[in-house]
Design a protein around this motif. Structure first.
Motif, PDB file in Angstrom:
ATOM      1  N   PHE A   4       7.087  19.734 -21.530  1.00 60.36           N
ATOM      2  CA  PHE A   4       6.499  19.421 -22.952  1.00 60.36           C
ATOM      3  C   PHE A   4       7.072  20.287 -23.934  1.00 60.36           C
ATOM      4  N   ARG A   5       7.138  21.557 -23.716  1.00 54.02           N
ATOM      5  CA  ARG A   5       7.472  22.509 -24.541  1.00 54.02           C
ATOM      6  C   ARG A   5       9.091  22.204 -25.038  1.00 54.02           C
ATOM      7  N   GLN A   6       9.840  22.117 -23.780  1.00 59.06           N
ATOM      8  CA  GLN A   6      11.276  21.677 -24.328  1.00 59.06           C
ATOM      9  C   GLN A   6      11.328  20.388 -25.219  1.00 59.06           C
ATOM     10  N   ALA A   7      10.669  19.341 -24.891  1.00 58.95           N
ATOM     11  CA  ALA A   7      10.704  18.195 -25.577  1.00 58.95           C
ATOM     12  C   ALA A   7      10.543  18.479 -27.031  1.00 58.95           C
ATOM     13  N   VAL A   8       9.268  19.251 -27.139  1.00 57.67           N
ATOM     14  CA  VAL A   8       8.989  19.410 -28.676  1.00 57.67           C
ATOM     15  C   VAL A   8       9.958  20.330 -29.508  1.00 57.67           C
ATOM     16  N   GLU A   9      10.330  21.437 -28.569  1.00 55.45           N
ATOM     17  CA  GLU A   9      11.356  22.125 -29.224  1.00 55.45           C
ATOM     18  C   GLU A   9      12.691  21.536 -29.726  1.00 55.45           C
ATOM     19  N   ALA A  10      12.950  20.187 -28.904  1.00 52.12           N
ATOM     20  CA  ALA A  10      14.211  19.644 -28.847  1.00 52.12           C
ATOM     21  C   ALA A  10      13.946  18.492 -30.065  1.00 52.12           C
ATOM     22  N   ARG A  11      12.498  18.258 -30.416  1.00 53.55           N
ATOM     23  CA  ARG A  11      12.049  17.226 -31.295  1.00 53.55           C
ATOM     24  C   ARG A  11      12.357  15.733 -30.827  1.00 53.55           C
ATOM     25  N   ASP A  12      12.288  15.714 -29.500  1.00 52.30           N
ATOM     26  CA  ASP A  12      12.688  14.606 -28.726  1.00 52.30           C
ATOM     27  C   ASP A  12      11.416  13.499 -28.364  1.00 52.30           C
ATOM     28  N   ASN A  56       7.683  26.443 -33.686  1.00 50.81           N
ATOM     29  CA  ASN A  56       8.328  27.036 -32.390  1.00 50.81           C
ATOM     30  C   ASN A  56       6.989  27.665 -31.634  1.00 50.81           C
ATOM     31  N   TYR A  57       7.091  27.469 -30.237  1.00 46.69           N
ATOM     32  CA  TYR A  57       6.220  28.000 -29.288  1.00 46.69           C
ATOM     33  C   TYR A  57       6.714  29.492 -29.209  1.00 46.69           C
ATOM     34  N   VAL A  58       5.507  30.248 -29.234  1.00 48.80           N
ATOM     35  CA  VAL A  58       5.838  31.837 -28.911  1.00 48.80           C
ATOM     36  C   VAL A  58       5.033  32.231 -27.797  1.00 48.80           C
ATOM     37  N   ARG A  59       4.600  31.616 -27.072  1.00 52.44           N
ATOM     38  CA  ARG A  59       3.729  31.819 -25.743  1.00 52.44           C
ATOM     39  C   ARG A  59       3.236  30.436 -25.015  1.00 52.44           C
ATOM     40  N   ASP A  60       3.467  30.716 -23.680  1.00 52.26           N
ATOM     41  CA  ASP A  60       2.983  29.631 -22.962  1.00 52.26           C
ATOM     42  C   ASP A  60       2.035  30.287 -21.708  1.00 52.26           C
ATOM     43  N   ILE A  61       1.014  29.795 -21.583  1.00 51.48           N
ATOM     44  CA  ILE A  61       0.092  30.385 -20.532  1.00 51.48           C
ATOM     45  C   ILE A  61      -0.414  29.368 -19.906  1.00 51.48           C
ATOM     46  N   THR A  62      -0.040  29.420 -18.388  1.00 52.24           N
ATOM     47  CA  THR A  62      -0.540  28.052 -17.610  1.00 52.24           C
ATOM     48  C   THR A  62      -1.329  28.566 -16.260  1.00 52.24           C
ATOM     49  N   ASP A  63      -2.211  27.993 -16.027  1.00 53.24           N
ATOM     50  CA  ASP A  63      -2.951  28.392 -14.996  1.00 53.24           C
ATOM     51  C   ASP A  63      -2.194  28.387 -13.606  1.00 53.24           C
ATOM     52  N   VAL A  64      -2.797  28.985 -12.588  1.00 50.64           N
ATOM     53  CA  VAL A  64      -2.001  29.164 -11.359  1.00 50.64           C
ATOM     54  C   VAL A  64      -1.589  27.601 -10.668  1.00 50.64           C
ATOM     55  N   ASN A  65      -2.455  26.826 -10.777  1.00 50.64           N
ATOM     56  CA  ASN A  65      -2.386  25.491 -10.181  1.00 50.64           C
ATOM     57  C   ASN A  65      -1.383  24.556 -11.267  1.00 50.64           C
ATOM     58  N   ASP A  68      -3.461  23.220 -16.341  1.00 47.09           N
ATOM     59  CA  ASP A  68      -3.915  23.557 -17.574  1.00 47.09           C
ATOM     60  C   ASP A  68      -3.161  24.666 -18.210  1.00 47.09           C
ATOM     61  N   SER A  69      -2.445  24.327 -19.362  1.00 48.58           N
ATOM     62  CA  SER A  69      -1.753  25.334 -20.365  1.00 48.58           C
ATOM     63  C   SER A  69      -2.181  25.386 -21.534  1.00 48.58           C
ATOM     64  N   ALA A  70      -1.898  26.305 -22.119  1.00 51.41           N
ATOM     65  CA  ALA A  70      -2.005  26.816 -23.704  1.00 51.41           C
ATOM     66  C   ALA A  70      -0.580  27.363 -24.070  1.00 51.41           C
ATOM     67  N   LEU A  71      -0.220  26.599 -25.027  1.00 49.52           N
ATOM     68  CA  LEU A  71       1.109  26.888 -25.763  1.00 49.52           C
ATOM     69  C   LEU A  71       0.828  26.980 -26.970  1.00 49.52           C
ATOM     70  N   ILE A  72       1.095  28.403 -27.524  1.00 48.28           N
ATOM     71  CA  ILE A  72       0.810  28.919 -28.824  1.00 48.28           C
ATOM     72  C   ILE A  72       1.820  28.731 -29.656  1.00 48.28           C
ATOM     73  N   PHE A  73       1.736  28.306 -31.085  1.00 45.60           N
ATOM     74  CA  PHE A  73       2.773  28.084 -31.735  1.00 45.60           C
ATOM     75  C   PHE A  73       2.399  28.647 -33.222  1.00 45.60           C
ATOM     76  N   GLN A  74       3.846  28.507 -33.715  1.00 45.41           N
ATOM     77  CA  GLN A  74       3.932  29.184 -35.233  1.00 45.41           C
ATOM     78  C   GLN A  74       4.587  28.076 -36.043  1.00 45.41           C
ATOM     79  N   ALA A  75       4.194  27.574 -37.333  1.00 48.42           N
ATOM     80  CA  ALA A  75       4.924  26.694 -38.113  1.00 48.42           C
ATOM     81  C   ALA A  75       4.623  27.013 -39.576  1.00 48.42           C
ATOM     82  N   VAL A  76       5.189  26.168 -40.438  1.00 55.23           N
ATOM     83  CA  VAL A  76       4.934  26.243 -41.766  1.00 55.23           C
ATOM     84  C   VAL A  76       4.368  24.992 -42.096  1.00 55.23           C
ATOM     85  N   VAL A  77       3.416  24.752 -42.944  1.00 58.30           N
ATOM     86  CA  VAL A  77       3.043  23.377 -43.437  1.00 58.30           C
ATOM     87  C   VAL A  77       2.510  23.428 -44.777  1.00 58.30           C
TER      88      VAL A  77
END
Length: 137
Positions: A4-12, A56-65, A68-77
């Protein structure tokens, strides 16, 4: 949720949609009621790609299984620096079935709300025009 992170960062947009379960539920940082379904979630995410600049995503936290993931991002709106987090849960097939977004600070949340409100008619139109079932294979 590296794919998912790669798809978003590629704007795909197609790759993003392919990672969503048909029954995904999107919970917005600025709307009280969650949005159920792949069509509306994909339309919302396309709008995000239009509205969020320098995303852009600055951190990706995923549980051991890996469910569940938390993808921390920064942007300008609308000139406001936004820091946020995408909380993702995947189903047994590895597709995103829960998608919750939180943003800060309050001034950024207001900017997100206003910018996304301008996209709302287009989001509704795109979601209504989407096929009810998409084959991803």
């Amino acid at each position: 949720m590296q794919k998912f992170r790669q798809a978003v960062e590629a704007r795909d947009e197609e790759a993003i949609a392919a990672l969503l379960a048909e029954d995904v539920v999107f919970t917005s940082p600025v709307a009280f009621t969650p949005y159920p379904g792949k069509a509306v979630t994909a339309a919302i995410l396309r709008a995000v790609l239009r509205v969020f600049e320098d995303f852009n995503y600055v951190r990706d936290i995923t549980d051991v299984n890996g469910r569940d993931s938390a993808l921390i991002f920064q942007a300008v709106v609308s000139g406001k620096q936004v820091t946020g987090c995408d909380f993702l849960h995947v189903d047994d097939e590895g597709l995103i079935d829960e998608f919750t977004v939180m943003v800060r600070p309050l001034s950024a949340a207001v900017a997100v709300s206003e910018a996304m409100a301008k996209q709302f008619d287009r989001i509704q139109h795109e979601a209504a025009a989407a096929p009810t079932h998409l084959s991803e294979n």
